[in-house]
Design an enzyme around this catalytic site. Sequence first.
Site, PDB file in Angstrom:
ATOM      1  N   HIS A 147       0.865  -1.186   0.000  1.00 25.60           N
ATOM      2  CA  HIS A 147       0.000   0.000   0.000  1.00 25.60           C
ATOM      3  C   HIS A 147       0.894   1.227   0.000  1.00 25.60           C
ATOM      4  CE1 HIS A 147      -3.188   2.795   1.179  1.00 25.60           C
ATOM      5  NE2 HIS A 147      -4.017   1.849   0.801  1.00 25.60           N
ATOM      6  N   ASP A 160      -7.882  -5.469  -0.174  1.00 22.88           N
ATOM      7  CA  ASP A 160      -8.305  -6.261  -1.334  1.00 22.88           C
ATOM      8  C   ASP A 160      -7.929  -7.719  -1.229  1.00 22.88           C
ATOM      9  OD1 ASP A 160      -7.401  -3.333  -2.937  1.00 22.88           O
ATOM     10  OD2 ASP A 160      -9.442  -4.121  -2.889  1.00 22.88           O
TER      11      ASP A 160
HETATM   12  C1  SDX Z   1      -6.178   0.087  -2.898  1.00 24.13           C
HETATM   13  O1  SDX Z   1      -4.392   4.580  -2.006  1.00 24.13           O
HETATM   14  C2  SDX Z   1      -5.376   3.970  -1.400  1.00 24.13           C
HETATM   15  O2  SDX Z   1      -5.801   4.338  -0.316  1.00 24.13           O
HETATM   16  C3  SDX Z   1      -5.928   2.757  -2.149  1.00 24.13           C
HETATM   17  C4  SDX Z   1      -6.941   1.916  -1.389  1.00 24.13           C
HETATM   18  C5  SDX Z   1      -8.228   2.689  -1.124  1.00 24.13           C
HETATM   19  O3  SDX Z   1      -8.950   2.296  -0.205  1.00 24.13           O
HETATM   20  O4  SDX Z   1      -8.523   3.618  -1.932  1.00 24.13           O
HETATM   21  O5  SDX Z   1      -6.395   1.471  -0.157  1.00 24.13           O
HETATM   22  C6  SDX Z   1      -7.352   0.699  -2.205  1.00 24.13           C
HETATM   23  O6  SDX Z   1      -5.931   0.421  -4.025  1.00 24.13           O
HETATM   24  C7  SDX Z   1      -5.283  -0.878  -2.140  1.00 24.13           C
HETATM   25  C8  SDX Z   1      -4.039  -1.305  -2.967  1.00 24.13           C
HETATM   26  C9  SDX Z   1      -4.484  -2.399  -3.949  1.00 24.13           C
HETATM   27  N1  SDX Z   1      -3.407  -2.707  -4.909  1.00 24.13           N
HETATM   28  C10 SDX Z   1      -2.779  -3.916  -4.881  1.00 24.13           C
HETATM   29  O7  SDX Z   1      -2.954  -4.766  -4.008  1.00 24.13           O
HETATM   30  C11 SDX Z   1      -1.850  -4.138  -6.063  1.00 24.13           C
HETATM   31  C12 SDX Z   1      -0.502  -4.715  -5.547  1.00 24.13           C
HETATM   32  N2  SDX Z   1       0.150  -3.637  -4.792  1.00 24.13           N
HETATM   33  C13 SDX Z   1       1.088  -2.815  -5.510  1.00 24.13           C
HETATM   34  O8  SDX Z   1       0.867  -2.621  -6.867  1.00 24.13           O
HETATM   35  C14 SDX Z   1       1.595  -1.626  -4.711  1.00 24.13           C
HETATM   36  O9  SDX Z   1       1.858  -2.080  -3.455  1.00 24.13           O
HETATM   37  C15 SDX Z   1       0.701  -0.396  -4.607  1.00 24.13           C
HETATM   38  C16 SDX Z   1       0.264   0.091  -5.946  1.00 24.13           C
HETATM   39  C17 SDX Z   1      -0.506  -0.678  -3.770  1.00 24.13           C
HETATM   40  C18 SDX Z   1       1.544   0.699  -3.929  1.00 24.13           C
HETATM   41  O10 SDX Z   1       2.524   1.045  -4.815  1.00 24.13           O
HETATM   42  P1  SDX Z   1       3.674   2.116  -4.419  1.00 24.13           P
HETATM   43  O11 SDX Z   1       3.331   2.814  -3.147  1.00 24.13           O
HETATM   44  O12 SDX Z   1       3.924   2.949  -5.613  1.00 24.13           O
HETATM   45  O13 SDX Z   1       4.865   1.202  -4.049  1.00 24.13           O
HETATM   46  P2  SDX Z   1       5.883   0.668  -5.107  1.00 24.13           P
HETATM   47  O14 SDX Z   1       5.138   0.120  -6.279  1.00 24.13           O
HETATM   48  O15 SDX Z   1       6.899   1.712  -5.341  1.00 24.13           O
HETATM   49  O16 SDX Z   1       6.530  -0.561  -4.332  1.00 24.13           O
HETATM   50  C19 SDX Z   1       7.549  -0.335  -3.385  1.00 24.13           C
HETATM   51  C20 SDX Z   1       8.413  -1.568  -3.489  1.00 24.13           C
HETATM   52  C21 SDX Z   1       8.839  -1.879  -4.922  1.00 24.13           C
HETATM   53  O17 SDX Z   1      10.086  -2.550  -4.848  1.00 24.13           O
HETATM   54  P3  SDX Z   1      11.437  -1.657  -5.158  1.00 24.13           P
HETATM   55  O18 SDX Z   1      11.242  -1.077  -6.545  1.00 24.13           O
HETATM   56  O19 SDX Z   1      11.467  -0.614  -4.058  1.00 24.13           O
HETATM   57  O20 SDX Z   1      12.537  -2.679  -5.083  1.00 24.13           O
HETATM   58  O21 SDX Z   1       7.675  -2.734  -3.062  1.00 24.13           O
HETATM   59  C22 SDX Z   1       7.514  -3.629  -4.157  1.00 24.13           C
HETATM   60  C23 SDX Z   1       7.825  -2.870  -5.438  1.00 24.13           C
HETATM   61  O22 SDX Z   1       8.372  -3.744  -6.401  1.00 24.13           O
HETATM   62  N3  SDX Z   1       6.113  -4.058  -4.134  1.00 24.13           N
HETATM   63  C24 SDX Z   1       5.687  -5.297  -4.308  1.00 24.13           C
HETATM   64  C25 SDX Z   1       4.292  -5.230  -4.148  1.00 24.13           C
HETATM   65  N4  SDX Z   1       3.913  -3.963  -3.910  1.00 24.13           N
HETATM   66  C26 SDX Z   1       5.052  -3.234  -3.914  1.00 24.13           C
HETATM   67  N5  SDX Z   1       6.355  -6.444  -4.580  1.00 24.13           N
HETATM   68  C27 SDX Z   1       5.570  -7.551  -4.687  1.00 24.13           C
HETATM   69  N6  SDX Z   1       4.202  -7.578  -4.556  1.00 24.13           N
HETATM   70  C28 SDX Z   1       3.551  -6.430  -4.271  1.00 24.13           C
HETATM   71  N7  SDX Z   1       2.224  -6.437  -4.132  1.00 24.13           N
END
Ligand code: SDX
EC number: 2.3.3.16
Length: 429
Positions: free
Chosen positions: A306, A364
């Site tokens: 998140h 989710d």
């Molecule tokens: C919702 O914003 C809100 O409030 C949203 C929400 C709401 O109520 O409105 O809470 C609802 O959208 C919840 C989130 C649902 N999305 C997912 O579950 C999709 C999987 N999660 C990711 O895509 C990600 O965690 C996000 C999009 C939720 C957050 O992305 P960020 O904050 O931009 O973080 P990032 O992508 O930069 O990740 C940071 C690191 C990265 O590694 P590095 O590049 O630093 O080495 O963590 C890793 C990412 O690769 N990472 C994951 C991961 N999520 C982040 N690695 C594996 N699996 C994951 N799910």
Amino acid sequence: MTDKSANLVLGNKSVELAVKSGTIGPDVIDIGSLYKQTGAFTYDPGFTSTASCESKITYIDGEEGVLLHRGYPIEQLAEHGDFLETCYLLLYGELPTAAQKKDFDYRVTHHTMVHEQMTRFFTGFRRDAHPMAVMCGCVGALSAFYHDSTDITDPHQRMVASLRMIAKMPTIAAMAYKYHVGQPFVYPKNDLDYASNFLHMCFAVPCEEYKVNPVLARAMDRIFILHADHEQNASTSTVRLAGSSGANPFACIAAGIACLWGPAHGGANEAALNMLTEIGSVDRIPEYIARAKDKNDPFRLMGFGHRVYKNYDPRAKIMQKTTHEVLSELGHKDDPMLQVAMELERIALTDEYFVEKKLYPNIDFYSGITLKAMGFPTTMFTVLFALARTVGWIAQWAEMVEDPQQRIGRPRQLYTGAPKRDYVPVSKR
Ligand code: SDX
């Protein structure tokens, strides 16, 4: 607000910027005059360090895993209240008295029907159209029906539009589902509560009496509460930006629905269940954990991570409890999907990659299992998220419209394209 300030030195320029404090949470540095004073913009793609507005509606502490709606913890609202009470709180700022709640419930209940002409919209879609595509189309089209509540300068019309959106989203969502499965639409019933009415519109058929299961209705209502609002997330920011141009509330909500659809946002519940289905069994989890860590593999654990929560999403804990209640009620407590989800969560919470990156299950992760057990196809999961989030979108939209400082949102950019150059005739290219 305090008289704290921050100094910024840029080349030979030194500027003092006001620092504002909120009730709780991080201070903000007011950079409104930065460009005028320095000729430079700030740069923050993804808005990881940017507050886009001042708001009194929802507060999140990502480190502590705290979520407050108008100051009330989500755990208490989900435990003691119902969804329409949370709607009232988000819209008006206070918990309703018994009389206020009764009146609000009555007003919402008596706006649940949609104009009969709307049924014509559905017949234009293919039966296998994704219900989110149908929602985008039908909600955007509401402004074609309700001209008497599109003048955003009129507080009465803003409130009527808000009530209409909250009241009609379940009806439109249920119609999208019925159209998808080829069954006749079921009209709302005013003697049912909000969640029971939605389940009845989705699962009743003309051939027999449909009795709403009270455990499922309570679970549905709680799922709506958990999804109601969440500060300035991507879809809420979309609604605010659309609204900042003066667009009507129905069009703004349609924009929010479109944004929510993405798998990184509200589409994650559908993606999470599809991921659990693909994993299929506990022994295949290590393969997927390895893929999630592999920088060359775009695979992510859907339902994990998140932008704000760097601790457990407080909604996920309540969602997990609701999942167990629903699966027990339906006799699915040994659902293999749940076994995979629980083992995946256990592994991820102990794996150093996820611990180091603070990737915890978000709301989710468990919602999909619950909704599938309740009988919804995965394509309906984000529709249910949009149904619940409508009150948050409309409350944030109203707060933006009523904000005296409100101006059209118009970010700038860091330009790295071609410098100015002269046109070259095609004969010389
Ligand atoms: C919702 O914003 C809100 O409030 C949203 C929400 C709401 O109520 O409105 O809470 C609802 O959208 C919840 C989130 C649902 N999305 C997912 O579950 C999709 C999987 N999660 C990711 O895509 C990600 O965690 C996000 C999009 C939720 C957050 O992305 P960020 O904050 O931009 O973080 P990032 O992508 O930069 O990740 C940071 C690191 C990265 O590694 P590095 O590049 O630093 O080495 O963590 C890793 C990412 O690769 N990472 C994951 C991961 N999520 C982040 N690695 C594996 N699996 C994951 N799910």
